[in-house]
Write a protein that holds these residues in place. Structure first.
Motif, PDB file in Angstrom:
ATOM      1  N   LEU A 109      24.178  34.248 -46.571  1.00  0.00           N
ATOM      2  CA  LEU A 109      24.893  33.130 -45.971  1.00  0.00           C
ATOM      3  C   LEU A 109      25.912  33.656 -44.977  1.00  0.00           C
ATOM      4  O   LEU A 109      25.972  33.243 -43.826  1.00  0.00           O
ATOM      5  N   THR A 110      26.723  34.598 -45.433  1.00  0.00           N
ATOM      6  CA  THR A 110      27.702  35.262 -44.585  1.00  0.00           C
ATOM      7  C   THR A 110      28.191  36.517 -45.301  1.00  0.00           C
ATOM      8  O   THR A 110      28.312  36.533 -46.532  1.00  0.00           O
ATOM      9  N   GLY A 111      28.442  37.591 -44.569  1.00  0.00           N
ATOM     10  CA  GLY A 111      28.930  38.825 -45.190  1.00  0.00           C
ATOM     11  C   GLY A 111      28.054  39.264 -46.342  1.00  0.00           C
ATOM     12  O   GLY A 111      26.839  39.373 -46.226  1.00  0.00           O
ATOM     13  N   GLN A 112      28.679  39.499 -47.504  1.00  0.00           N
ATOM     14  CA  GLN A 112      27.946  39.904 -48.708  1.00  0.00           C
ATOM     15  C   GLN A 112      27.524  38.716 -49.567  1.00  0.00           C
ATOM     16  O   GLN A 112      27.012  38.885 -50.669  1.00  0.00           O
ATOM     17  N   VAL A 113      27.733  37.509 -49.056  1.00  0.00           N
ATOM     18  CA  VAL A 113      27.477  36.305 -49.825  1.00  0.00           C
ATOM     19  C   VAL A 113      26.081  35.764 -49.549  1.00  0.00           C
ATOM     20  O   VAL A 113      25.726  35.494 -48.391  1.00  0.00           O
ATOM     21  N   SER A 114      25.285  35.602 -50.590  1.00  0.00           N
ATOM     22  CA  SER A 114      23.961  34.988 -50.466  1.00  0.00           C
ATOM     23  C   SER A 114      24.074  33.475 -50.631  1.00  0.00           C
ATOM     24  O   SER A 114      25.054  32.968 -51.189  1.00  0.00           O
ATOM     25  N   ASN A 115      23.047  32.761 -50.153  1.00  0.00           N
ATOM     26  CA  ASN A 115      23.044  31.303 -50.313  1.00  0.00           C
ATOM     27  C   ASN A 115      23.232  30.913 -51.773  1.00  0.00           C
ATOM     28  O   ASN A 115      23.979  29.993 -52.100  1.00  0.00           O
ATOM     29  N   GLY A 116      22.558  31.637 -52.658  1.00  0.00           N
ATOM     30  CA  GLY A 116      22.608  31.305 -54.075  1.00  0.00           C
ATOM     31  C   GLY A 116      23.954  31.563 -54.730  1.00  0.00           C
ATOM     32  O   GLY A 116      24.235  31.015 -55.808  1.00  0.00           O
ATOM     33  N   LYS A 184      24.610  44.619 -54.900  1.00  0.00           N
ATOM     34  CA  LYS A 184      26.057  44.457 -54.774  1.00  0.00           C
ATOM     35  C   LYS A 184      26.687  44.271 -56.142  1.00  0.00           C
ATOM     36  O   LYS A 184      25.994  44.022 -57.141  1.00  0.00           O
ATOM     37  N   ARG A 185      28.005  44.414 -56.158  1.00  0.00           N
ATOM     38  CA  ARG A 185      28.784  44.181 -57.376  1.00  0.00           C
ATOM     39  C   ARG A 185      29.795  43.079 -57.104  1.00  0.00           C
ATOM     40  O   ARG A 185      30.253  42.904 -55.980  1.00  0.00           O
ATOM     41  N   ALA A 186      30.156  42.360 -58.164  1.00  0.00           N
ATOM     42  CA  ALA A 186      31.154  41.299 -58.035  1.00  0.00           C
ATOM     43  C   ALA A 186      32.146  41.372 -59.169  1.00  0.00           C
ATOM     44  O   ALA A 186      31.790  41.731 -60.295  1.00  0.00           O
ATOM     45  N   LYS A 187      33.389  41.039 -58.875  1.00  0.00           N
ATOM     46  CA  LYS A 187      34.425  40.904 -59.894  1.00  0.00           C
ATOM     47  C   LYS A 187      34.954  39.485 -59.862  1.00  0.00           C
ATOM     48  O   LYS A 187      35.128  38.895 -58.787  1.00  0.00           O
ATOM     49  N   PHE A 188      35.213  38.933 -61.048  1.00  0.00           N
ATOM     50  CA  PHE A 188      35.691  37.563 -61.187  1.00  0.00           C
ATOM     51  C   PHE A 188      37.175  37.614 -61.548  1.00  0.00           C
ATOM     52  O   PHE A 188      37.562  38.243 -62.535  1.00  0.00           O
ATOM     53  N   GLN A 189      37.997  36.929 -60.755  1.00  0.00           N
ATOM     54  CA  GLN A 189      39.444  37.098 -60.868  1.00  0.00           C
ATOM     55  C   GLN A 189      40.171  35.754 -60.758  1.00  0.00           C
ATOM     56  O   GLN A 189      39.572  34.708 -60.544  1.00  0.00           O
ATOM     57  N   ASP A 190      41.499  35.829 -60.890  1.00  0.00           N
ATOM     58  CA  ASP A 190      42.414  34.694 -60.702  1.00  0.00           C
ATOM     59  C   ASP A 190      41.984  33.468 -61.512  1.00  0.00           C
ATOM     60  O   ASP A 190      41.680  32.406 -60.967  1.00  0.00           O
ATOM     61  N   PHE A 191      42.001  33.631 -62.814  1.00  0.00           N
ATOM     62  CA  PHE A 191      41.647  32.519 -63.700  1.00  0.00           C
ATOM     63  C   PHE A 191      42.794  31.513 -63.753  1.00  0.00           C
ATOM     64  O   PHE A 191      43.942  31.878 -63.977  1.00  0.00           O
ATOM     65  N   LYS A 192      42.453  30.253 -63.530  1.00  0.00           N
ATOM     66  CA  LYS A 192      43.456  29.194 -63.516  1.00  0.00           C
ATOM     67  C   LYS A 192      42.928  27.986 -64.297  1.00  0.00           C
ATOM     68  O   LYS A 192      41.715  27.793 -64.391  1.00  0.00           O
ATOM     69  N   PRO A 193      43.834  27.163 -64.861  1.00  0.00           N
ATOM     70  CA  PRO A 193      43.368  25.978 -65.597  1.00  0.00           C
ATOM     71  C   PRO A 193      42.781  24.939 -64.651  1.00  0.00           C
ATOM     72  O   PRO A 193      43.446  24.474 -63.727  1.00  0.00           O
ATOM     73  N   ILE A 205      33.013  40.364 -53.825  1.00  0.00           N
ATOM     74  CA  ILE A 205      31.673  40.949 -53.781  1.00  0.00           C
ATOM     75  C   ILE A 205      31.681  42.178 -52.879  1.00  0.00           C
ATOM     76  O   ILE A 205      32.108  42.108 -51.723  1.00  0.00           O
ATOM     77  N   GLN A 206      31.188  43.293 -53.406  1.00  0.00           N
ATOM     78  CA  GLN A 206      31.149  44.569 -52.672  1.00  0.00           C
ATOM     79  C   GLN A 206      29.708  45.053 -52.564  1.00  0.00           C
ATOM     80  O   GLN A 206      28.972  45.045 -53.558  1.00  0.00           O
ATOM     81  N   ASP A 207      29.313  45.468 -51.371  1.00  0.00           N
ATOM     82  CA  ASP A 207      27.978  46.030 -51.179  1.00  0.00           C
ATOM     83  C   ASP A 207      27.805  47.249 -52.083  1.00  0.00           C
ATOM     84  O   ASP A 207      28.728  48.062 -52.227  1.00  0.00           O
ATOM     85  N   TYR A 208      26.635  47.391 -52.685  1.00  0.00           N
ATOM     86  CA  TYR A 208      26.423  48.456 -53.671  1.00  0.00           C
ATOM     87  C   TYR A 208      26.528  49.847 -53.045  1.00  0.00           C
ATOM     88  O   TYR A 208      27.078  50.768 -53.664  1.00  0.00           O
ATOM     89  N   LEU A 209      26.029  50.020 -51.821  1.00  0.00           N
ATOM     90  CA  LEU A 209      26.040  51.337 -51.176  1.00  0.00           C
ATOM     91  C   LEU A 209      27.163  51.459 -50.147  1.00  0.00           C
ATOM     92  O   LEU A 209      27.866  52.461 -50.112  1.00  0.00           O
ATOM     93  N   GLN A 210      27.333  50.445 -49.314  1.00  0.00           N
ATOM     94  CA  GLN A 210      28.383  50.474 -48.286  1.00  0.00           C
ATOM     95  C   GLN A 210      29.622  49.777 -48.858  1.00  0.00           C
ATOM     96  O   GLN A 210      29.865  48.607 -48.617  1.00  0.00           O
ATOM     97  N   LYS A 211      30.404  50.551 -49.575  1.00  0.00           N
ATOM     98  CA  LYS A 211      31.485  49.965 -50.369  1.00  0.00           C
ATOM     99  C   LYS A 211      32.638  49.424 -49.526  1.00  0.00           C
ATOM    100  O   LYS A 211      33.516  48.735 -50.042  1.00  0.00           O
ATOM    101  N   ASP A 212      32.646  49.726 -48.230  1.00  0.00           N
ATOM    102  CA  ASP A 212      33.682  49.167 -47.365  1.00  0.00           C
ATOM    103  C   ASP A 212      33.348  47.735 -46.939  1.00  0.00           C
ATOM    104  O   ASP A 212      34.191  47.043 -46.368  1.00  0.00           O
ATOM    105  N   LYS A 213      32.135  47.279 -47.247  1.00  0.00           N
ATOM    106  CA  LYS A 213      31.735  45.919 -46.915  1.00  0.00           C
ATOM    107  C   LYS A 213      32.026  45.010 -48.106  1.00  0.00           C
ATOM    108  O   LYS A 213      31.385  45.113 -49.147  1.00  0.00           O
ATOM    109  N   VAL A 214      33.000  44.139 -47.936  1.00  0.00           N
ATOM    110  CA  VAL A 214      33.486  43.301 -49.035  1.00  0.00           C
ATOM    111  C   VAL A 214      33.648  41.860 -48.556  1.00  0.00           C
ATOM    112  O   VAL A 214      34.120  41.612 -47.448  1.00  0.00           O
ATOM    113  N   SER A 215      33.232  40.934 -49.396  1.00  0.00           N
ATOM    114  CA  SER A 215      33.470  39.509 -49.139  1.00  0.00           C
ATOM    115  C   SER A 215      34.216  38.924 -50.328  1.00  0.00           C
ATOM    116  O   SER A 215      33.880  39.208 -51.482  1.00  0.00           O
TER     117      SER A 215
END
Length: 239
Positions: A109-116, A184-193, A205-215
């Protein structure tokens, strides 16, 4: 007899989870609710930024896990671009083309983000989960799960998923293509009610090989909202 009676009374007061651990699929279902609102009809915004501070904003009309429309609102040049998801089918509409085009969930969709990553995020429905061994550094505080795709229509072929044992919050995920290649890898953060439950409002979301590419995805402005079935008609996107 006294010993037998004592053993029986001990067994009766033990907690239920001493006998049966929660199933891997049930763990994933609980974690899904920490990333979204399940089947509750609502709308929300997603702000996506990358490593160069490029920013895009989307508004999502979410009827249930199988029906949603994602509309881009910023930047202005892309305003009006829409993604319609119905089950595993997804279509793209842009004002310039004036026709809905069939696309895939795994497409970027954009950057490291897929449509799904925005349109379809129901892991419990799309993947079969099994527990993986935990290492010493985990100190038994997390579940490690292997999620294998139930069919080839989903966004990823496999997900390696880490979930907190304390409250079933998702911690991180590694996504693999249908071919088995790590993406890619993703971390889930900033939990709010949000509507009575602590939920993740940020996904990095960080690209698995090109770790400087982050969305970075930030989810905001969740509002209960009802939508008619006619809104999710592909033909409506052609006007």
């Amino acid at each position: 007899m006294k010993i037998a009676a004592y053993l029986l009374s001990t067994l009766l007061i033990l907690p239920l989870n001493s006998f049966a651990e929660m199933s891997p699929n049930d763990i994933v279902k609980k974690a899904d609710l920490k990333r979204g609102l399940g089947n509750i009809s609502h709308s929300f915004n997603v702000t996506v930024s990358d490593q160069d501070n490029k920013k895009e904003i989307y508004h999502v009309a979410f009827k249930d896990v199988n029906h949603s429309i994602t509309e881009q609102t910023e930047p202005e040049r892309a305003r009006g671009r829409k993604l319609l998801m119905r089950d595993y089918d997804i279509w793209l509409f842009t004002p310039n083309i004036k026709k809905a085009l069939r696309i895939s969930l795994e497409q970027k969709l954009t950057g490291q983000v897929s449509n799904g990553d925005i349109a379809r995020t129901n892991y419990a429905e799309d993947y079969e989960a099994t527990l993986l061994p935990t290492d010493k550094t985990d100190t038994s505080n997390v579940y490690r799960l292997d999620l294998k795709a139930k069919n080839n229509k989903v966004t990823y072929g496999k997900i390696e998923y880490v979930v907190s044992k304390k409250d079933y919050s998702p911690i991180e995920a590694t996504f693999f293509a249908l071919s088995g290649k790590p993406l890619k890898r993703a971390k889930f953060q900033d939990f709010k009610p949000i509507q009575g439950m602590s939920r993740a409002t940020k996904m990095v979301i960080q690209d698995y090989l090109q770790k400087d590419k982050v969305s970075t995805l930030v989810f905001s402005e969740h509002r209960p909202e009802s939508f008619s079935d006619s809104l999710f008609n592909k033909e409506r996107l052609e006007f």
